[in-house]
Design a protein around this motif. Sequence first.
Motif, PDB file in Angstrom:
ATOM      1  N   TYR A  50       0.844  -1.194   0.000  1.00  0.00           N
ATOM      2  CA  TYR A  50       0.000   0.000   0.000  1.00  0.00           C
ATOM      3  C   TYR A  50       0.877   1.242   0.000  1.00  0.00           C
ATOM      4  O   TYR A  50       1.741   1.403   0.849  1.00  0.00           O
ATOM      5  CB  TYR A  50      -0.910   0.023   1.229  1.00  0.00           C
ATOM      6  CG  TYR A  50      -2.052  -0.969   1.133  1.00  0.00           C
ATOM      7  CD1 TYR A  50      -3.274  -0.586   0.589  1.00  0.00           C
ATOM      8  CD2 TYR A  50      -1.897  -2.277   1.558  1.00  0.00           C
ATOM      9  CE1 TYR A  50      -4.315  -1.491   0.474  1.00  0.00           C
ATOM     10  CE2 TYR A  50      -2.940  -3.189   1.450  1.00  0.00           C
ATOM     11  CZ  TYR A  50      -4.141  -2.780   0.907  1.00  0.00           C
ATOM     12  OH  TYR A  50      -5.169  -3.682   0.798  1.00  0.00           O
ATOM     13  N   ASP A  51       0.614   2.125  -0.977  1.00  0.00           N
ATOM     14  CA  ASP A  51       1.256   3.422  -1.041  1.00  0.00           C
ATOM     15  C   ASP A  51       0.170   4.457  -0.758  1.00  0.00           C
ATOM     16  O   ASP A  51      -0.990   4.270  -1.162  1.00  0.00           O
ATOM     17  CB  ASP A  51       1.835   3.633  -2.449  1.00  0.00           C
ATOM     18  CG  ASP A  51       2.623   4.929  -2.578  1.00  0.00           C
ATOM     19  OD1 ASP A  51       3.091   5.463  -1.547  1.00  0.00           O
ATOM     20  OD2 ASP A  51       2.778   5.406  -3.721  1.00  0.00           O
ATOM     21  N   LEU A  52       0.505   5.520  -0.056  1.00  0.00           N
ATOM     22  CA  LEU A  52      -0.495   6.564   0.202  1.00  0.00           C
ATOM     23  C   LEU A  52       0.180   7.916   0.413  1.00  0.00           C
ATOM     24  O   LEU A  52       1.369   7.998   0.670  1.00  0.00           O
ATOM     25  CB  LEU A  52      -1.392   6.181   1.380  1.00  0.00           C
ATOM     26  CG  LEU A  52      -0.756   5.773   2.719  1.00  0.00           C
ATOM     27  CD1 LEU A  52      -0.340   6.990   3.518  1.00  0.00           C
ATOM     28  CD2 LEU A  52      -1.750   4.932   3.523  1.00  0.00           C
ATOM     29  N   SER A  93      -5.818  -4.151   6.288  1.00  0.00           N
ATOM     30  CA  SER A  93      -5.333  -2.938   5.621  1.00  0.00           C
ATOM     31  C   SER A  93      -6.072  -1.700   6.111  1.00  0.00           C
ATOM     32  O   SER A  93      -5.544  -0.587   6.047  1.00  0.00           O
ATOM     33  CB  SER A  93      -5.497  -3.067   4.110  1.00  0.00           C
ATOM     34  OG  SER A  93      -6.856  -3.305   3.789  1.00  0.00           O
ATOM     35  N   ILE A 123      -4.855   6.551  -1.959  1.00  0.00           N
ATOM     36  CA  ILE A 123      -4.226   5.279  -1.566  1.00  0.00           C
ATOM     37  C   ILE A 123      -4.123   4.418  -2.816  1.00  0.00           C
ATOM     38  O   ILE A 123      -5.054   4.375  -3.624  1.00  0.00           O
ATOM     39  CB  ILE A 123      -5.087   4.550  -0.505  1.00  0.00           C
ATOM     40  CG1 ILE A 123      -5.274   5.436   0.732  1.00  0.00           C
ATOM     41  CG2 ILE A 123      -4.452   3.211  -0.119  1.00  0.00           C
ATOM     42  CD1 ILE A 123      -6.309   4.905   1.717  1.00  0.00           C
ATOM     43  N   TRP A 124      -2.993   3.720  -2.942  1.00  0.00           N
ATOM     44  CA  TRP A 124      -2.781   2.863  -4.108  1.00  0.00           C
ATOM     45  C   TRP A 124      -2.253   1.516  -3.647  1.00  0.00           C
ATOM     46  O   TRP A 124      -1.495   1.430  -2.662  1.00  0.00           O
ATOM     47  CB  TRP A 124      -1.769   3.515  -5.065  1.00  0.00           C
ATOM     48  CG  TRP A 124      -2.217   4.870  -5.476  1.00  0.00           C
ATOM     49  CD1 TRP A 124      -3.033   5.191  -6.525  1.00  0.00           C
ATOM     50  CD2 TRP A 124      -1.926   6.115  -4.821  1.00  0.00           C
ATOM     51  NE1 TRP A 124      -3.252   6.542  -6.567  1.00  0.00           N
ATOM     52  CE2 TRP A 124      -2.595   7.134  -5.531  1.00  0.00           C
ATOM     53  CE3 TRP A 124      -1.175   6.478  -3.694  1.00  0.00           C
ATOM     54  CZ2 TRP A 124      -2.530   8.484  -5.167  1.00  0.00           C
ATOM     55  CZ3 TRP A 124      -1.110   7.820  -3.321  1.00  0.00           C
ATOM     56  CH2 TRP A 124      -1.779   8.798  -4.053  1.00  0.00           C
ATOM     57  N   LYS A 125      -2.642   0.461  -4.373  1.00  0.00           N
ATOM     58  CA  LYS A 125      -2.116  -0.848  -3.984  1.00  0.00           C
ATOM     59  C   LYS A 125      -1.486  -1.576  -5.169  1.00  0.00           C
ATOM     60  O   LYS A 125      -2.005  -1.556  -6.285  1.00  0.00           O
ATOM     61  CB  LYS A 125      -3.156  -1.709  -3.292  1.00  0.00           C
ATOM     62  CG  LYS A 125      -4.474  -1.891  -3.968  1.00  0.00           C
ATOM     63  CD  LYS A 125      -5.404  -2.638  -3.000  1.00  0.00           C
ATOM     64  CE  LYS A 125      -6.807  -2.755  -3.540  1.00  0.00           C
ATOM     65  NZ  LYS A 125      -7.728  -3.305  -2.541  1.00  0.00           N
TER      66      LYS A 125
END
Lengths: 146, 85
Positions: A50-52, A93, A123-125
């Motif tokens: 997870y990027d945020l 998550s 948020i990106w996964k």
Amino acid sequence: MTIHVATKDEVLSTEAALAHCSAPGHGAADLFIGRVRDLNQGRQVRAVSYDLHPVLCNNVFREICKEARQEWGESLHFWLEHRQGRLAVGEASVVIAVSSPHRDESFRACRYLVEQMKHRAPIWKQEHYVDGDSEWVKGHALCSHG
Amino acid sequence: MSREVEIKLFGAFRQYSPEAAIAVSLPESADVATLRRAFADKLEDDNARALLQSSAFATDEAVLGEGDTVPAGARISILPPVCGG
């Protein structure tokens, strides 16, 4: 504070969420846990990264909670925490909780937080597959330009 | 007068720069549409340019519209389509 939001790189606590979403006048508390699934679009998933955007994320989380408070009542308590970093299948998550005097407001507000978070929070996964490949998951566009 | 603006990269954009940021040169009063064109010129990959079409620019406070002026001194990020949870 009746609204708590955060992004974290450590295990999320459901106990803390339920402790926050509690009050003598609250007869209902709703808890949602989002977990990493082992299958997506027919592919076996081993883990998800997870990027945020932490600052904007917290702003959006708080905005969503305020919208829910305006819709379902000033007395409601809200908890919204999201993980960042690499998570294995089964790890949580996101943890979302809402408490209210009666169950209907909690159910509705909790669902609202979940859906709005998925559509609006930065948020990106990136899914990591059992076959060794990795791919960023397609999501919801935040822009509306031509 | 022009200014240098550093765009922070997130999500799928991270793969296009090891520094997770791309700097562009903009006129002082540039709007987001101008920023989008300048950013596109920095991208060498067709997939990155396609991703840009469905991505938004934002400060730490809010997502910017195409007609908004790029605020001076603010940290600017490019946000590809989101998928939390």
